[in-house]
Motif scaffolding. Structure first.
Motif: not given
Length: 543
Positions: A232-242, A276-281
């Protein structure tokens, strides 16, 4: 003088228990060179720590926790487990067994079994390929495996097929799957729709199987609640986004009712903060974690992201984090998540001559190295100083940084193994975004935490001249390192399997920022090309 004991072995004479020899014995040679130069003065006192691969880490002394080392794992320090074996266990947990806790929603296992049943492996592969073509969840299916990566079976509190962290935090580049690289196609909204459709299709008629019907209805209620709060209210949630900030708001029980999001007086408290998910390395070099650098802890995986619906049972988590499963996850993700070379992944070689010129540019005063660390001629990280760049300087979209409000961050302080510098040391810890070491940064397109910048050349372009659109595709622009920004879609003729291609357009706030002289956008085109060639080579060691 104390006499030495003498032993003979064949014709050899051995001296043992000889104190004067022991006193004069040389200490083991340190294979690492002495610490290098401190980073440029930013007004903060720094302490030194040795990182993996002899990396020099310079840590803000106001931040309580150092950077984790393998010997900090209790099972390793006690000798109960070898580090390498523990890391191998962690890889299995990461992909196949680690589960969400608390109130995980999922599909009852019987429904998944009804779909895949005793089908031959090739039929299961074809089924999931067809489902992905229809649902576009972004989950990665490896041929021959029962479930896509990111879906796991659990038995407690009931038998479910549900997702785990690898769904978001394992991604594919050039057909290769890398743990710790953000999944560029993961789509939580589509995954929710898929789970709902599966349960609606498998719901028994009343009186046929009331126990299964009750379980499905219970999972549907969890799914509906989470969906209403999550998107709800998360208009920028496209593929690859959390929505990490939104998950924190839900997990902390600050956000419990969709009515809060509909209330104009309350809604500003619950910004989406899509990233986007941050790089965990990069985690093995940092002690200021998440995109905003807000939390310091030895063990980032201890943060209850395994618990979507609430982490208010702090004692349960204090018990959980010392288990072998969690320590194995730490061993794998923190210390072993890969940082490959460009040549190990891509189809071309780095231009060594251009990269040598790019190295000089990268390490110019107040340019890239001032935030992202120093690197050798071959691209290996040599020194890094964790820091957070204030919003007024970096100017990327502010929502994620301000969505982690003090009220949300206060929840972290319930654990004895977490510090929130912004709450404890307000001076110098204003909201901003954490600079990360560039550990195979060529894997982490699109760029910025917003995913709004298509490729590295666009990132080196003045913000107002950047393209607001790009082609998200399995086919990549290797010259500019990332997605294509061309008017027409990329040429996919002869590429098998048929690649996905979707055009995405972003509002200016998500494309702008990280622009100006200190961010390299004022360089000449030739300098940008040389710098980009060096950026291709950058990577980081593991323990």
């Amino acid at each position: 003088m104390v006499a030495c004991r003498v032993l003979t072995l064949g014709s050899m004479l051995l001296l043992t228990a000889c104190p004067w020899l022991e006193e004069k014995a040389s200490p083991p040679m340190d294979p690492c060179p002495p610490p290098g130069a401190r980073p440029s003065d930013d007004g903060r006192a720094r302490i030194w720590q040795r990182g993996p691969g002899c990396t020099d880490l310079w840590l803000d002394e106001k931040v309580s926790y150092p950077v984790a080392r393998p010997q900090d794992l209790p099972l390793v320090s006690s000798g109960e487990a070898g580090f390498e074996a523990l890391a191998q266990e962690g890889e299995q947990h990461w992909y196949f067994t680690a589960q969400l806790e608390g109130e995980p929603f999922g599909v009852p296992a019987e429904l998944m079994d009804a779909w895949i049943g005793n089908r031959p492996v090739e039929d299961v592969d074809a089924l999931f390929e067809t489902l992905e073509d229809v649902w576009h969840t972004g989950l990665v299916h490896i041929p021959g495996e029962e479930l896509p990566r990111g879906l796991v079976r659990i038995n407690e509190p009931e038998a479910l097929a549900t997702q785990n962290c690898s769904a978001c935090h394992s991604g594919v580049v050039k057909g290769k799957l890398f743990a710790g690289v953000g999944n560029k196609w993961y789509d939580q909204k589509q995954l929710i729709r898929f789970a709902r459709a599966m349960m609606e299709d498998g719901l028994p008629e009343p009186g046929v199987d009331d126990e299964l019907r009750a379980r499905i209805e219970r999972q549907m209620a969890k799914l509906d609640r989470y969906d209403a709060l999550y998107g709800n209210g998360c208009a920028d949630l496209g593929p690859g986004m959390i929505t990490a900030a939104r998950i924190w708001e839900i997990s902390s029980k600050l956000l419990t009712d969709p009515a809060q999001l509909a209330d104009p007086a309350q809604a500003p408290r619950f910004l989406c903060g899509a990233t986007k998910p941050p790089p965990l390395n990069t985690v093995r070099f940092r002690n200021q974690l998440f995109w905003d650098g807000s939390v310091s802890t030895l063990w980032v995986t201890h943060w209850p992201m395994f618990d979507f619906f609430g982490f208010d049972d702090y004692q349960r988590w204090s018990n959980k984090v010392v288990t072998r499963e969690i320590q194995a996850m730490d061993a794998f993700i923190i210390f072993k998540s890969p940082s490959p070379t460009w040549e190990e992944v891509m189809d071309t070689a780095v231009d060594a001559t251009a990269a040598a010129r790019g190295m000089e540019i990268f390490h110019r005063q107040d340019l890239c190295a001032s935030c992202h660390g120093s690197y050798a001629a071959d691209g290996m990280l040599t020194s890094f100083s964790p820091s957070t760049t204030p919003l007024e300087l970096i100017r990327t979209d502010v929502e994620r940084a301000v969505a982690a409000t003090d009220e949300v961050l206060q929840q972290f302080t319930q654990y004895q193994w977490v510090q929130v510098p912004r709450l404890e040391h307000a001076e110098g810890f204003a909201p901003g975004y954490a600079a990360m070491p560039l550990c195979s940064t060529f894997l982490n397109f699109p760029y910025l935490h917003t995913a709004g910048v298509a490729n590295l050349m666009e990132l080196l372009t003045e913000e107002t001249a950047r393209s607001p659109s790009y082609w998200q595709s399995d086919v990549t622009d290797d010259e500019n390192v990332g997605f294509f920004t061309s008017v027409d879609p990329p040429d996919t003729r002869g590429v098998a399997p048929e690649p996905r291609v979707v055009q995405r357009t972003f509002r200016p706030e998500l494309v702008h920022g990280h622009s100006g002289e200190r961010f390299g956008t004022g360089l000449s085109l030739e300098e940008k090309r040389d710098l980009l060639e060096y950026l291709k080579s950058l990577r980081c060691p593991s323990w």
